[in-house]
Scaffold this motif. Structure first.
Motif, PDB file in Angstrom:
ATOM      1  N   ALA A 366       0.831  -1.208   0.000  1.00  0.00           N
ATOM      2  CA  ALA A 366       0.000   0.000   0.000  1.00  0.00           C
ATOM      3  C   ALA A 366       0.868   1.260   0.000  1.00  0.00           C
ATOM      4  O   ALA A 366       0.566   2.238  -0.716  1.00  0.00           O
ATOM      5  N   LEU A 367       1.943   1.268   0.779  1.00  0.00           N
ATOM      6  CA  LEU A 367       2.845   2.427   0.793  1.00  0.00           C
ATOM      7  C   LEU A 367       3.463   2.658  -0.580  1.00  0.00           C
ATOM      8  O   LEU A 367       3.585   3.799  -1.043  1.00  0.00           O
ATOM      9  N   ARG A 368       3.857   1.577  -1.217  1.00  0.00           N
ATOM     10  CA  ARG A 368       4.470   1.723  -2.539  1.00  0.00           C
ATOM     11  C   ARG A 368       3.459   2.270  -3.554  1.00  0.00           C
ATOM     12  O   ARG A 368       3.789   3.149  -4.359  1.00  0.00           O
ATOM     13  N   GLU A 369       2.224   1.756  -3.502  1.00  0.00           N
ATOM     14  CA  GLU A 369       1.205   2.236  -4.430  1.00  0.00           C
ATOM     15  C   GLU A 369       0.873   3.713  -4.168  1.00  0.00           C
ATOM     16  O   GLU A 369       0.725   4.508  -5.111  1.00  0.00           O
ATOM     17  N   LEU A 370       0.757   4.120  -2.905  1.00  0.00           N
ATOM     18  CA  LEU A 370       0.450   5.516  -2.574  1.00  0.00           C
ATOM     19  C   LEU A 370       1.581   6.444  -2.987  1.00  0.00           C
ATOM     20  O   LEU A 370       1.353   7.546  -3.506  1.00  0.00           O
ATOM     21  N   CYS A 371       2.809   6.013  -2.771  1.00  0.00           N
ATOM     22  CA  CYS A 371       3.954   6.840  -3.166  1.00  0.00           C
ATOM     23  C   CYS A 371       3.976   7.010  -4.681  1.00  0.00           C
ATOM     24  O   CYS A 371       4.190   8.118  -5.202  1.00  0.00           O
ATOM     25  N   THR A 372       3.711   5.907  -5.408  1.00  0.00           N
ATOM     26  CA  THR A 372       3.705   5.976  -6.872  1.00  0.00           C
ATOM     27  C   THR A 372       2.563   6.860  -7.365  1.00  0.00           C
ATOM     28  O   THR A 372       2.728   7.661  -8.303  1.00  0.00           O
ATOM     29  N   LEU A 373       1.399   6.705  -6.749  1.00  0.00           N
ATOM     30  CA  LEU A 373       0.222   7.481  -7.164  1.00  0.00           C
ATOM     31  C   LEU A 373       0.486   8.986  -7.047  1.00  0.00           C
ATOM     32  O   LEU A 373       0.254   9.757  -7.986  1.00  0.00           O
ATOM     33  N   HIS A 374       0.993   9.451  -5.920  1.00  0.00           N
ATOM     34  CA  HIS A 374       1.204  10.894  -5.720  1.00  0.00           C
ATOM     35  C   HIS A 374       2.426  11.394  -6.479  1.00  0.00           C
ATOM     36  O   HIS A 374       2.484  12.571  -6.850  1.00  0.00           O
ATOM     37  N   ALA A 375       3.381  10.510  -6.711  1.00  0.00           N
ATOM     38  CA  ALA A 375       4.523  10.920  -7.541  1.00  0.00           C
ATOM     39  C   ALA A 375       4.073  11.148  -8.977  1.00  0.00           C
ATOM     40  O   ALA A 375       4.546  12.078  -9.652  1.00  0.00           O
ATOM     41  N   GLU A 376       3.148  10.311  -9.461  1.00  0.00           N
ATOM     42  CA  GLU A 376       2.632  10.501 -10.824  1.00  0.00           C
ATOM     43  C   GLU A 376       1.817  11.792 -10.920  1.00  0.00           C
ATOM     44  O   GLU A 376       1.721  12.400 -11.999  1.00  0.00           O
ATOM     45  N   LEU A 377       1.239  12.241  -9.789  1.00  0.00           N
ATOM     46  CA  LEU A 377       0.482  13.505  -9.772  1.00  0.00           C
ATOM     47  C   LEU A 377       1.382  14.710  -9.466  1.00  0.00           C
ATOM     48  O   LEU A 377       0.879  15.830  -9.330  1.00  0.00           O
ATOM     49  N   ASP A 378       2.714  14.451  -9.339  1.00  0.00           N
ATOM     50  CA  ASP A 378       3.677  15.505  -8.977  1.00  0.00           C
ATOM     51  C   ASP A 378       3.317  16.159  -7.643  1.00  0.00           C
ATOM     52  O   ASP A 378       3.586  17.346  -7.400  1.00  0.00           O
ATOM     53  N   ASP A 379       2.736  15.397  -6.744  1.00  0.00           N
ATOM     54  CA  ASP A 379       2.388  15.896  -5.415  1.00  0.00           C
ATOM     55  C   ASP A 379       3.454  15.400  -4.437  1.00  0.00           C
ATOM     56  O   ASP A 379       3.261  14.422  -3.696  1.00  0.00           O
ATOM     57  N   ALA A 380       4.609  16.069  -4.444  1.00  0.00           N
ATOM     58  CA  ALA A 380       5.738  15.636  -3.626  1.00  0.00           C
ATOM     59  C   ALA A 380       5.416  15.711  -2.140  1.00  0.00           C
ATOM     60  O   ALA A 380       5.907  14.902  -1.337  1.00  0.00           O
ATOM     61  N   GLY A 381       4.608  16.684  -1.766  1.00  0.00           N
ATOM     62  CA  GLY A 381       4.284  16.839  -0.362  1.00  0.00           C
ATOM     63  C   GLY A 381       3.586  15.626   0.217  1.00  0.00           C
ATOM     64  O   GLY A 381       3.838  15.241   1.363  1.00  0.00           O
ATOM     65  N   ARG A 382       2.661  15.026  -0.549  1.00  0.00           N
ATOM     66  CA  ARG A 382       1.963  13.843  -0.062  1.00  0.00           C
ATOM     67  C   ARG A 382       2.736  12.563  -0.359  1.00  0.00           C
ATOM     68  O   ARG A 382       2.599  11.565   0.363  1.00  0.00           O
ATOM     69  N   ALA A 383       3.560  12.565  -1.393  1.00  0.00           N
ATOM     70  CA  ALA A 383       4.323  11.359  -1.736  1.00  0.00           C
ATOM     71  C   ALA A 383       5.463  11.125  -0.750  1.00  0.00           C
ATOM     72  O   ALA A 383       5.817   9.979  -0.446  1.00  0.00           O
ATOM     73  N   LEU A 384       6.059  12.249  -0.246  1.00  0.00           N
ATOM     74  CA  LEU A 384       7.247  12.115   0.596  1.00  0.00           C
ATOM     75  C   LEU A 384       6.973  11.322   1.880  1.00  0.00           C
ATOM     76  O   LEU A 384       7.764  10.426   2.218  1.00  0.00           O
ATOM     77  N   PRO A 385       5.898  11.586   2.656  1.00  0.00           N
ATOM     78  CA  PRO A 385       5.675  10.786   3.877  1.00  0.00           C
ATOM     79  C   PRO A 385       5.512   9.286   3.575  1.00  0.00           C
ATOM     80  O   PRO A 385       6.022   8.449   4.326  1.00  0.00           O
ATOM     81  N   LEU A 387       6.812   7.760   1.030  1.00  0.00           N
ATOM     82  CA  LEU A 387       8.129   7.262   0.650  1.00  0.00           C
ATOM     83  C   LEU A 387       8.993   7.014   1.879  1.00  0.00           C
ATOM     84  O   LEU A 387       9.703   6.000   1.971  1.00  0.00           O
ATOM     85  N   GLN A 388       8.945   7.956   2.835  1.00  0.00           N
ATOM     86  CA  GLN A 388       9.748   7.785   4.040  1.00  0.00           C
ATOM     87  C   GLN A 388       9.296   6.548   4.824  1.00  0.00           C
ATOM     88  O   GLN A 388      10.132   5.785   5.327  1.00  0.00           O
ATOM     89  N   ALA A 389       7.979   6.381   4.943  1.00  0.00           N
ATOM     90  CA  ALA A 389       7.482   5.200   5.653  1.00  0.00           C
ATOM     91  C   ALA A 389       7.870   3.912   4.927  1.00  0.00           C
ATOM     92  O   ALA A 389       8.248   2.906   5.548  1.00  0.00           O
ATOM     93  N   TYR A 390       7.795   3.955   3.595  1.00  0.00           N
ATOM     94  CA  TYR A 390       8.163   2.775   2.812  1.00  0.00           C
ATOM     95  C   TYR A 390       9.650   2.459   2.990  1.00  0.00           C
ATOM     96  O   TYR A 390      10.041   1.299   3.188  1.00  0.00           O
ATOM     97  N   LEU A 391      10.491   3.503   2.934  1.00  0.00           N
ATOM     98  CA  LEU A 391      11.929   3.287   3.112  1.00  0.00           C
ATOM     99  C   LEU A 391      12.236   2.785   4.512  1.00  0.00           C
ATOM    100  O   LEU A 391      13.144   1.955   4.701  1.00  0.00           O
ATOM    101  N   ALA A 392      11.488   3.295   5.514  1.00  0.00           N
ATOM    102  CA  ALA A 392      11.714   2.814   6.871  1.00  0.00           C
ATOM    103  C   ALA A 392      11.391   1.327   6.976  1.00  0.00           C
ATOM    104  O   ALA A 392      12.130   0.552   7.599  1.00  0.00           O
ATOM    105  N   ASP A 393      10.272   0.925   6.367  1.00  0.00           N
ATOM    106  CA  ASP A 393       9.928  -0.502   6.363  1.00  0.00           C
ATOM    107  C   ASP A 393      10.973  -1.330   5.628  1.00  0.00           C
ATOM    108  O   ASP A 393      11.347  -2.429   6.056  1.00  0.00           O
ATOM    109  N   GLU A 394      11.450  -0.781   4.495  1.00  0.00           N
ATOM    110  CA  GLU A 394      12.475  -1.492   3.735  1.00  0.00           C
ATOM    111  C   GLU A 394      13.769  -1.603   4.518  1.00  0.00           C
ATOM    112  O   GLU A 394      14.455  -2.629   4.483  1.00  0.00           O
ATOM    113  N   LEU A 395      14.110  -0.517   5.265  1.00  0.00           N
ATOM    114  CA  LEU A 395      15.312  -0.586   6.099  1.00  0.00           C
ATOM    115  C   LEU A 395      15.147  -1.638   7.195  1.00  0.00           C
ATOM    116  O   LEU A 395      16.103  -2.346   7.530  1.00  0.00           O
TER     117      LEU A 395
END
Length: 906
Positions: A366-385, A387-395
């Motif tokens: 779900a995090l990956r899909e949400l990050c991709t969705l907002h990145a495709e909309l160029d909404d960095a403000g909503r994509a960044l959180p 992305l950070q949560a996804y990277l934290a899980d990946e770490l």
């Protein structure tokens, strides 16, 4: 119950469990049922109930933000510190928990869950049913995953997988266990393994569906499990894993590889929908997998409709795990179709459900899909959180993988070290370090194997003649070189199927499978010639090294001991006959001359007829060269291959073996007051008159007592020299070393290897054959300070030829229980009581026992005991009957005395 737990319907699950009888708490001992047994079938039922209760408690803890061991689930958890499990245990036992306190309630749940898990694991481990154990372990791995204990989950999964033998018959329990294990492996990021086990579960379900007996029968006479539903359920689970694997490949930029997995997922989902009834609960999961596969294959429009219906159905049934999965698939389809707003709504709902209920794979997706969705909309403000949560899980996944790899490295390293150590131990256990031949332990095991398999091997015992003089002439290093060379010559002279082993010291044995004594004789005769002809001058020897060989072939009923005794006895003949010769004993008749060898003690002397002629030296056929030199001793069965020369009583060694010995004068004068105690000598031969006596139990042969070597005041080298001399002069009895230092014991074991019996507590060792035990001796030790003397007495008694049982620390109040047990005196032929400060123990035992007692005073005890004199006087002044008293600290004399009594008693 399983479905309710998987769907986080915890109240429903608790209601189902409320009807199951159980103890109020595992911390309270329940009264056993009158008809209960330790292996009652109900024990596994209780283990399953405990497992389900534990999973319910862990899931409630997870909702509260804690793990099984009381740690916060995440760093962002509302709890500031871990739960106090000690307080939770106290609350369970005393019932002092504070109502309304969430932390106290969670601590109580954690303590109870831990106890239930341990109780259930113990019950599963005690079961002999591998499938039940595997099912329990797989379920426990799921519980450990819920608690984020990755290592523990991995251990449980590995053990469960090791129990799932491929030959297990298909059953509903096997299908469920394989599916549970597949889910655990998927959560452990081991997708290929998870796919394999789920595929195996699907195959087992298909096989079980064709055999109604495999699924069991319900009370109404129908099958306990619907075969179609079982096959469809496993197909859905397999399709879900295929779709998830395809999604991962798609995210990694490999659409071609992903397509095959999505196609398989689609086919499996369609197969499941075909098998399932319209009202089955498995319809929605199959629709979700089918829609997911369509999205992966690019058929977004066809997937949206069924997925919307699945979301509505799961929302109505409150199936949260399935709802999260359906919303994720619908969100994917909507995002790729361009419906961004609704896709965001469903993906956010998926993220919340996955986070709340501990579904890490759905959360990351779900995090990956949400990050991709907002990145495709160029909404960095909503994509960044996101992305950070996804990277934290990946770490976190990377850290877990790193920890897992470190642990795997350590386990692999430990395994290799263990295998290497095991190999070294095997070599040390079965290889002689000097000659690198197999040792005595290997020879005994190999000979046992040959005889038990019904083979008829021949055994050759080889001894290097006058080896002591070789050591004296060229030293021990030179003697070692001679032993190695003899070993090499023996190996060269036998077949590849024969085995040469070093038995002990300068003795070897050769195992010749499926070989007669005559064949072995020819082979060993050639080897004897090679040894005698070898250039021994290079070692500094003036005379050649020779060997003597005794050969026996296995007869019906032979075991290792009797076969070796036969070959060893013939070896004595070769030694007495002048050495440097090969002697064989026929395996057909085992015929020998009277009093010719120690084998007469085993086989008994044959009757001697008046006209019996004793053969002289017999030559054995083979080559012309062999016929000229092969020698066997008179009265040993000649080879049937060639007739020997005519008997000549004046030739060879026959006169030495059959010459009549003078009869000792009788004891007594033959008067009325002093009758004769022995036969009167006669001038001529005494006719043999057979005496027929009633059959009686044979009396055991007198055991040759060991040669004793006191190590006190002697160096290690002096002890080794004395042991060698004792073994050379008396090879049929052990050399007993007493009061030896640790380095002396180590040196004895290093020189004599498997021929050494050792007891470090007794500071004693026996080198040579320990006799078979006859009779039984019990050694009682009063206190810990008396242990060395008691150990010495026990060791000496065993080496002298009796069975020994030690009872330590029996003084004081403990003697009551020992004396109350009738087994102390019931099977003992003699008792040895070793005591210092508790010297009265000997009199107490002597008064109650009906067998002889040997009392040994020791020098340990109070300071005013005068180094054991007080204990000695106490024992001497006792009026207890049947007690013999040794001198202070003399465990050796007590052991010998007790062994003699025990042997005579039997």
């Amino acid at each position: 119950m399983t479905a309710a737990l998987a769907n986080w319907q915890l109240d429903d699950a608790e209601e189902m469990l409320s009807g199951v009888e159980r103890e109020p708490s595992p911390y309270v001992v329940a009264d056993p049922a009158d008809d209960a047994s330790g292996d009652a079938p109900g024990s596994l039922g209780k283990a399953w109930a405990d497992t389900l209760r534990a999973e319910l408690l862990v899931r409630r803890l997870r909702v509260a933000g804690f793990t099984l061991v009381g740690d916060p689930v995440t760093a962002e958890s509302s709890a500031d510190e871990a739960l106090d499990l000690h307080a939770g245990v106290a609350d369970l036992i005393e019932g002092t928990g504070e109502e309304g306190d969430p932390r106290s309630e969670s601590a109580t749940r954690a303590a109870l869950a831990i106890a239930l898990v341990r109780s259930a694991k113990a019950a599963f481990d005690a079961s002999d049913d591998h499938l039940q154990r595997a099912a329990g372990l797989a379920r426990h791995a799921r519980i450990e995953l819920l608690s984020r204990r990755i290592d523990a989950a991995m251990d449980e999964a590995v053990e469960a997988a090791s129990l799932l033998d491929p030959i297990l018959p298909p059953s509903a329990l096997l299908v469920e266990t394989l599916g549970t294990l597949a889910g655990v492996l998927a959560d452990l990021e081991l997708m290929p393994l998870a796919l394999d086990y789920q595929r195996r579960a699907h195959e087992a379900a298909i096989t079980a569906a064709t055999d109604p007996d495999a699924l069991g029968w319900a009370e109404d006479g129908g099958p306990a499990e619907d075969p179609d539903v079982l096959v469809a359920t496993t197909a859905t689970c397999l399709g879900e894993l295929c779709a998830e694997l395809g999604e991962g490949l798609l995210d990694d930029g490999m659409p071609e590889s992903a397509g095959a997995h999505f196609a398989e997922a689609r086919a499996l989902a369609e197969k499941a929908l075909e098998f399932l009834p319209p009202d089955s609960a498995g319809i929605v999961p199959a629709q979700v997998v089918h829609g997911w596969a369509l999205v992966g294959l690019g058929e977004h429009a066809a997937a949206v409709g069924p997925l919307r219906a699945a979301v509505r159905t799961t929302s109505a049934t409150a199936d949260r795990a399935q709802l999260a999965s359906a919303q994720l698939a619908l969100g994917r389809a909507l995002r790729r179709e361009g419906d961004v707003g609704e896709a965001d709504e469903h993906l956010v709902s998926t993220l919340n459900l996955a986070t709340e209920h501990g579904l890490p794979r759905l959360r990351r997706a779900a995090l990956r899909e949400l990050c991709t969705l907002h990145a495709e909309l160029d909404d960095a403000g909503r994509a960044l959180p996101y992305l950070q949560a996804y990277l934290a899980d990946e770490l976190d996944r990377v850290d877990e993988r790193r920890t897992r790899w470190v642990e795997l490295f350590g386990r692999r390293k430990s395994l290799l070290e263990t295998e290497r150590a095991a190999g070294q131990l095997r070599r040390q256990a079965y290889e002689d370090p000097l000659t690198h031949l197999p040792n005595r332990r290997y020879a005994e095991a190999r000979l046992d194997g040959l005889l038990s398999s019904g083979a008829a091997p021949a055994l050759a015992v080889v001894d290097v003649d006058r080896f002591k003089s070789i050591n004296d002439a060229i030293g021990h290093p030179g003697g070692d070189s001679v032993l190695r060379t003899v070993a090499e010559l023996l190996i060269e002279g036998v077949r590849d199927t024969d085995e040469v082993c070093r038995w002990a010291g300068d003795e070897y044995v050769v195992l010749l499978p499926d070989t007669t004594a005559e064949q072995a004789e020819r082979a060993l005769e050639r080897t004897r010639r090679k040894v005698a002809a070898y250039d021994w001058a290079q070692f500094g020897l003036d005379v050649p090294v020779t060997i003597s060989v005794g050969i026996a072939s296995a007869a019906r009923g032979d075991d290792r001991r009797t076969l070796f005794a036969a070959a060893d006895g013939v070896l004595y003949d070769a030694k007495r006959s002048g050495r440097d010769r090969v002697v064989r004993l026929s395996g057909v008749t085992q015929t020998r001359a009277p009093a010719a060898s120690p084998l007469d003690a085993l086989f008994g002397p044959p009757p001697v007829a008046a006209d019996t002629a004793v053969d002289a030296d017999t030559t054995v056929g083979g080559t012309a060269e062999d016929d000229a030199a092969a020698v066997t001793v008179a009265a040993v069965q000649p080879s049937p291959l060639q007739p020997g020369p005519a008997p000549d009583e004046a030739a060879g060694f026959a006169p030495l073996l059959v010459e009549a010995r003078p009869v000792d004068p009788p004891l007594g004068t033959g008067s009325a007051t002093e009758p004769l105690l022995g036969p009167v000598p006669t001038a001529g031969p005494v006719p043999v008159t057979p005496i027929v006596e009633p059959a009686a139990a044979p009396r055991p042969l007198a055991s040759a007592e060991p040669e004793v070597i006191w190590a006190t005041g002697r160096s290690t080298e002096q002890v080794l020299v004395l042991v060698r001399e004792a073994r050379r002069e008396h090879p049929d009895r052990p050399a007993l070393v007493l009061r030896a230092a640790a380095e002396t014991l180590v040196a004895l074991a290093g020189e004599h290897h498997a021929y050494t019996t050792m007891d470090a507590a007794a500071m004693a060792a026996a080198v040579g054959p320990v006799p078979e035990p006859v009779g039984r001796v019990h050694v009682l030790c009063a206190g810990g300070a008396d242990t060395p003397v008691a150990a010495e007495a026990a060791f000496v008694a065993r080496v002298t030829g009796t069975e020994v049982l030690r009872m330590d620390d029996v003084a004081g109040s403990r003697i009551r229980g020992v004396l109350a047990d009738g087994s102390l005196f019931g099977d003992a032929d003699c008792l040895v009581v070793v005591a210092g400060m508790d010297a009265a123990l000997a009199a107490m035992v002597g008064a109650m026992a009906d067998v002889p007692v040997v009392a040994v005073p020791t020098s340990t005890g109070a300071p005013n005991a005068f180094a054991g004199l007080g204990a000695l006087m106490t024992m001497l002044n006792s009026a207890a009957p049947g007690v013999a008293i040794s001198n202070i600290d003399n465990g050796y004399s007590a052991g010998v005395f007790a062994a003699r009594v025990a042997r005579r008693a039997r």
